[in-house]
Every structure is written in C-alpha cells, then in structure tokens.
Scaffold this motif. Sequence first.
Motif, short mmCIF file in Angstrom:
data_model
loop_
_atom_site.label_atom_id
_atom_site.label_comp_id
_atom_site.label_asym_id
_atom_site.label_seq_id
_atom_site.Cartn_x
_atom_site.Cartn_y
_atom_site.Cartn_z
N LEU A 1 5.09 -25.84 -14.91
CA LEU A 1 4.55 -25.81 -13.54
C LEU A 1 5.63 -26.15 -12.52
O LEU A 1 6.37 -27.12 -12.69
N PRO A 2 5.69 -25.37 -11.44
CA PRO A 2 6.70 -25.61 -10.41
C PRO A 2 6.69 -27.02 -9.87
O PRO A 2 7.74 -27.64 -9.68
N GLU A 3 5.49 -27.55 -9.65
CA GLU A 3 5.42 -28.89 -9.09
C GLU A 3 6.02 -29.93 -10.02
O GLU A 3 6.69 -30.87 -9.58
N LEU B 1 -1.29 -36.84 -14.79
CA LEU B 1 -0.65 -35.68 -15.43
C LEU B 1 0.79 -35.54 -14.96
O LEU B 1 1.70 -35.27 -15.75
N ARG B 2 1.02 -35.76 -13.66
CA ARG B 2 2.38 -35.66 -13.15
C ARG B 2 3.27 -36.73 -13.76
O ARG B 2 4.43 -36.47 -14.11
N HIS C 1 2.65 -26.92 -21.49
CA HIS C 1 2.00 -26.26 -20.36
C HIS C 1 2.51 -26.84 -19.04
O HIS C 1 2.97 -26.13 -18.15
N ALA C 2 2.42 -28.17 -18.93
CA ALA C 2 2.80 -28.82 -17.68
C ALA C 2 4.26 -28.58 -17.35
O ALA C 2 4.63 -28.41 -16.18
N LEU D 1 -0.01 -29.95 -24.05
CA LEU D 1 -0.07 -30.33 -22.64
C LEU D 1 1.30 -30.34 -22.01
O LEU D 1 1.52 -29.81 -20.92
N HIS E 1 -6.26 -35.72 -14.23
CA HIS E 1 -6.06 -36.46 -12.99
C HIS E 1 -4.64 -36.13 -12.54
O HIS E 1 -3.69 -36.28 -13.31
N PRO E 2 -4.51 -35.67 -11.30
CA PRO E 2 -3.21 -35.16 -10.88
C PRO E 2 -2.06 -36.15 -11.05
O PRO E 2 -1.02 -35.80 -11.60
#
Lengths: 132, 132
Positions: free
Chosen positions: A94-96, A21-22, A90-91, A87, A17-18
Amino acid sequence: MSDDLRTLVEQLKAVSHPLRLRVLALLEPGELCVCQIAETLQVPQSSVSEALRELRRAGFVLERKEGRWVFVSVVPRKQASPLLKGLLAHAGSLPEVLADRARALEVKAVAIPIVCSKVQKSSPVDRAVSRV
Amino acid sequence: MSDDLRTLVEQLKAVSHPLRLRVLALLEPGELCVCQIAETLQVPQSSVSEALRELRRAGFVLERKEGRWVFVSVVPRKQASPLLKGLLAHAGSLPEVLADRARALEVKAVAIPIVCSKVQKSSPVDRAVSRV
DNA sequence: AGGTTATATCGGAAAATATCGAAATATGAA
DNA sequence: TTCATATTTCGATATTTTCCGATATAACCT
C-alpha cells in the motif's frame, strides 16, 4: 464460542484499525522505539502505546526494553502465522504504508533522544500543522 | 487516509466478528440460502441478513436470487483476494467451523420451504433450547 | 386483487471501542 | 536522593457497533 474462533476474531480485530495496521506494517522492515513510531505517524504517544498493547495481545509484535526506550518489532517470520504473513504482504504494497516507511527512515536518521523529546512536547496543533 | 488502507481495514472489520466469520466460512463448501444459514447457526434471520450485507460490502460474497430465496456464495476463487483465501484456509481448520458445516449438511437434507418456515417462527427461546 | 413467505431494513437501547490529555510508573542521570 | 524523561495507564467523552424484535419490501401463488 470456541477459543480458536475467538482467538482468530481477536487477531483480526487487532488489525482492523487504521493506526494499528499502520504501526504493524511500519515495523516490518525492523524494530522501532515507541517515540519513533509516534513521530513517524504524527500521533500522540499514548495512542501508539495503546495500539501496541493490542498488537502484543494478538501476538503480532514483541518488545525489547533498552534503558528508557521500548523497541518493538514484528514477531520473527518463523513464528508468524500465515495470517500475519499475508497481512504484511498485503499491507506492504500500500502506498500509504510505503510513505510511512520512508518517513521512518528520516526519523531514524535523528538521534532517539531528540525524537523522543520532540514527541513529548508535541501538541495537537503541532501535529495538525505538520500533517499539511 | 488512503483509500487502499481504508479498504483493507474495512475488509478486516468485516470478518473480525464471530457471526460474520462463521457465515463466511460456512459458505465455502457451497452456496446456501439465507434461511439455511439462520437455521444452521441458530441465529435470528435479521442478524444473518445484516452479516451478509457486511460481507457483500467487503466483496467476499455474492448473491443469486431464485424466486423468494436468496442464495449466497463466496466469490469464485479466481476473484478471491489472497486475504480472503488465507482467511478461508485458516477458518476451515477450526473445529467450530467444521461443526457448523456438518450441521449445514443436515439442514440441506430438509426441503428449503420447511427450513424457512421454521426459521420464521423461531423465537429466542427456541434458539436457546436448541443450542443445548 | 389479496394472502403468504423470504429477506431486508428500521429503531433504539446496550455494549464496545476510540481518542487523547493528564496522571502514574519506571528507568536513568546528576 | 532528586530531577528528567520514556512509556503506560487512567479518565472522561464521543463515536461506533451489536443485537434483535418489529416493520417494510419483494416475490410468488391463488
């Protein structure tokens, strides 16, 4: 279905779920309070609260209450499952996620009560505007 | 939302589902055809087909067509993301997954056409009974 | 061609999840 | 106590997902 399998599936659901996860990735560098998260990600505070509930259920984050504020952090690395570590690794690339963390630094530069009151007053329109 | 984040979320969604996770883990030791999977896990063939579609979309499995049969396998380790490897390592230790794999060995001992015709004829009642 | 078989897709009803403002709860301050 | 504030929970709706039988497609075999 076995409990083991169910647990793994629940953990995976928690992060598929975005927003959740963020939030999880946002917390890796260090704890934040709920209103700091809401302000950083520009989402309603109730959404953050709900995201945190799921992350807690999955065993990914811990809470520490300090007065009216609730500070949330990722569980200590020592207790973190390989799944969680993977996780985060990996996360974290991410650029975001990096952008979110950069924004969190700005938010942390402001005193918490100011951030909180801003979050509480924010309306959908405010958030839409500030996302431009 | 960035594509990177979206992709990761989609991959996590793909495996945050009991059947899809079981199918993925079932394939780790080696390829199986669709009817072998359906028979091993005692679920309708259409459900297996749908599960495989999601796993393919996520980039976790590959297909090889041989006549009327479709053999599915996990992507080669070399191409597997750390996320996938971590998942397989975790799932591979779950009792239910091990039980599934043991059952797959029995299914593989039977000629494929026999397994397939059995799957095609199976009704919900059959599956319920055989799960006792 | 026609028949059979393995798999994929469709339909569509039920269940689960997402979303977010509003109301409730809890803590601190005056 | 009363007020203000940070967070959680609720309510209601919208959207997505799940599930599986039925049907369609594709490939083989006479």
